[in-house]
Scaffold this active site. Structure first.
Site, short mmCIF file in Angstrom:
data_model
loop_
_atom_site.label_atom_id
_atom_site.label_comp_id
_atom_site.label_asym_id
_atom_site.label_seq_id
_atom_site.Cartn_x
_atom_site.Cartn_y
_atom_site.Cartn_z
N CYS A 290 0.71 -1.27 -0.10
CA CYS A 290 0.15 -0.02 0.00
C CYS A 290 0.84 1.26 -0.03
CB CYS A 290 -0.91 -0.13 1.09
SG CYS A 290 -0.29 -0.04 2.79
N HIS A 341 -2.84 1.15 7.00
CA HIS A 341 -3.21 0.98 5.59
C HIS A 341 -3.47 2.46 4.81
CE1 HIS A 341 -4.36 -0.75 1.84
NE2 HIS A 341 -5.79 -0.28 1.79
N GLU A 353 -5.95 1.67 -4.33
CA GLU A 353 -5.11 0.91 -3.17
C GLU A 353 -4.43 -0.32 -3.58
OE1 GLU A 353 -7.77 -0.44 0.16
OE2 GLU A 353 -9.06 -1.46 -1.47
#
Length: 378
Positions: A290, A341, A353
């Site tokens: 990520c 994240h 993402e």
């Protein structure tokens, strides 16, 4: 219930209109069998002034044969039902925004017709089900009762005034097609404006009861385009670009570069610790996680970001999640101080993402994110 119906008749509806409405409710229109598939066109360019004039003529007694209302194929039946929905909302002190939610819901569920059938045991304007506790079949077929039950359920939804029309409608209806309500917002807005103007003080909005004075937030741009949370795109296949999405023209050029580069990594598999320098290559460690997706995307725009989610949350400046711009980094999981994240806001309610092991780089709707922090790095 009878008191509310009587109040609406005394305060809002003239005897002539009450009689006309009753006739429309009692009569089973032969045209009511029209299928919902014929209403699938976009209604994004509704002429509000024209709708107001047309609706006013019908409410003043003009024949529907001589008056055409944009977006309504059976105005003689649909306009009185819309008026009942608005009148009921006003009798319950529901704000204008709530009345628009109710109208959009009824348009999607029944096309503003008081149906005597539907999916399983669904009935009436809102296709409410006796088996789900909405009332008896006879009660649900009463447009005033059905409208009141919808509004009471809506007012129980926490924060409904801060939701989009689609979100608020879905919170009540729990439909299998949760994104379908958005297409009706422009017409619902035009109808509410036209009908409210026929009531005493109709130009003034009303606060909801129980001290709910939260002001209506700005609605998404009308039309069949995406809602601000991305919900109108429906299910987005992993690794694909939603149909109709383009990078917003007003996005910062560096953000456009970063978003474009990130989109070229769509479909490549996540790799924890991967550098994202060769996501399409054979070496797994060249793939993206990520934070490396964010780092490399902005590197192509000439902006240096640190390597991990834990440090990227301190890059640039903090922004409010309700004021996101394309290119902003948004953080979730963990905590605001130590998120686990990160993704990049793309505009149009979408986020790109690299989610987790076994999943590809993908685009997801903003509504699926529990945002802990957001940062602007441009």
């Amino acid at each position: 219930m009878k008191a509310i119906a009587a109040g609406i008749g005394v305060v809002f509806l003239s005897p002539m209109l009450l009689a006309g409405t009753a006739m429309m409710v009692a009569a089973a229109s032969s045209e009511a069998a029209e299928t919902t598939s014929s209403f699938s066109r976009c209604l994004g360019d509704v002429d509000t002034d024209a709708v107001t004039q047309q609706v006013t003529k019908i409410l003043d007694g003009a024949s529907a044969k001589d008056v055409k209302v944009e977006g309504l194929s059976l105005p003689a039946e649909q306009v009185p039902n819309a008026r009942t929905i608005v009148a009921t909302g006003r009798s319950l002190d529901v704000p204008q925004r709530g009345q628009i939610v109710a109208l959009a819901t009824a348009m999607q569920e029944s096309r503003l017709r008081n149906l005597d059938s539907g999916d399983r045991d669904s009935l009436g304007l809102f296709q409410q089900r006796p088996s789900m506790g909405w009332g008896t079949a006879q009660q649900i077929r009463d447009p005033v009762y059905a409208s009141e039950r919808f509004y009471k359920a809506l007012l129980e939804v926490k924060g409904w005034q801060q939701m989009t029309v689609t979100q608020a409608a879905q919170a009540v209806q729990k439909s299998g097609f949760p994104d379908a309500y958005a297409q009706w917002e422009p017409l619902a807005t035009a109808l509410q404006k036209a009908i409210a103007a026929t009531f005493p003080g109709g130009g003034k909005d009303q606060p909801a009861k129980d001290g709910d004075t939260a002001k209506d937030t700005k609605a998404p741009a009308p039309g069949c385009g995406p809602a601000q949370d991305g919900s109108a795109y429906g299910r987005i296949p992993e690794g694909s670009v939603p149909k109709g999405y383009t990078i917003p023209k007003d996005a910062d050029p560096k953000a456009r570069t970063a978003i474009d580069w990130a989109m070229h990594q769509l479909g490549t598999l996540y790799q924890w610790g991967g550098s994202c320098t060769a996501a399409h290559g054979p070496d797994p460690m060249g793939r993206c996680d990520c934070s490396s997706l964010m780092q490399q995307a902005y590197a192509k725009a000439g902006i240096n970001l640190s390597r991990t989610t834990y440090t990227q949350v301190n890059e640039g400046k903090a922004v409010s999640p309700d004021k996101l711009r394309p290119g902003d980094l948004i953080f979730s999981r963990g905590s605001a101080a130590v998120p686990e994240h990160v993704g990049m806001f793309m505009g149009a309610g979408l986020v790109i993402e690299a989610p987790r092991t076994g999943k590809p780089v993908r685009i997801t709707p903003l509504k699926d994110w529990a945002i802990l922090a957001a940062r602007r790095v441009i």
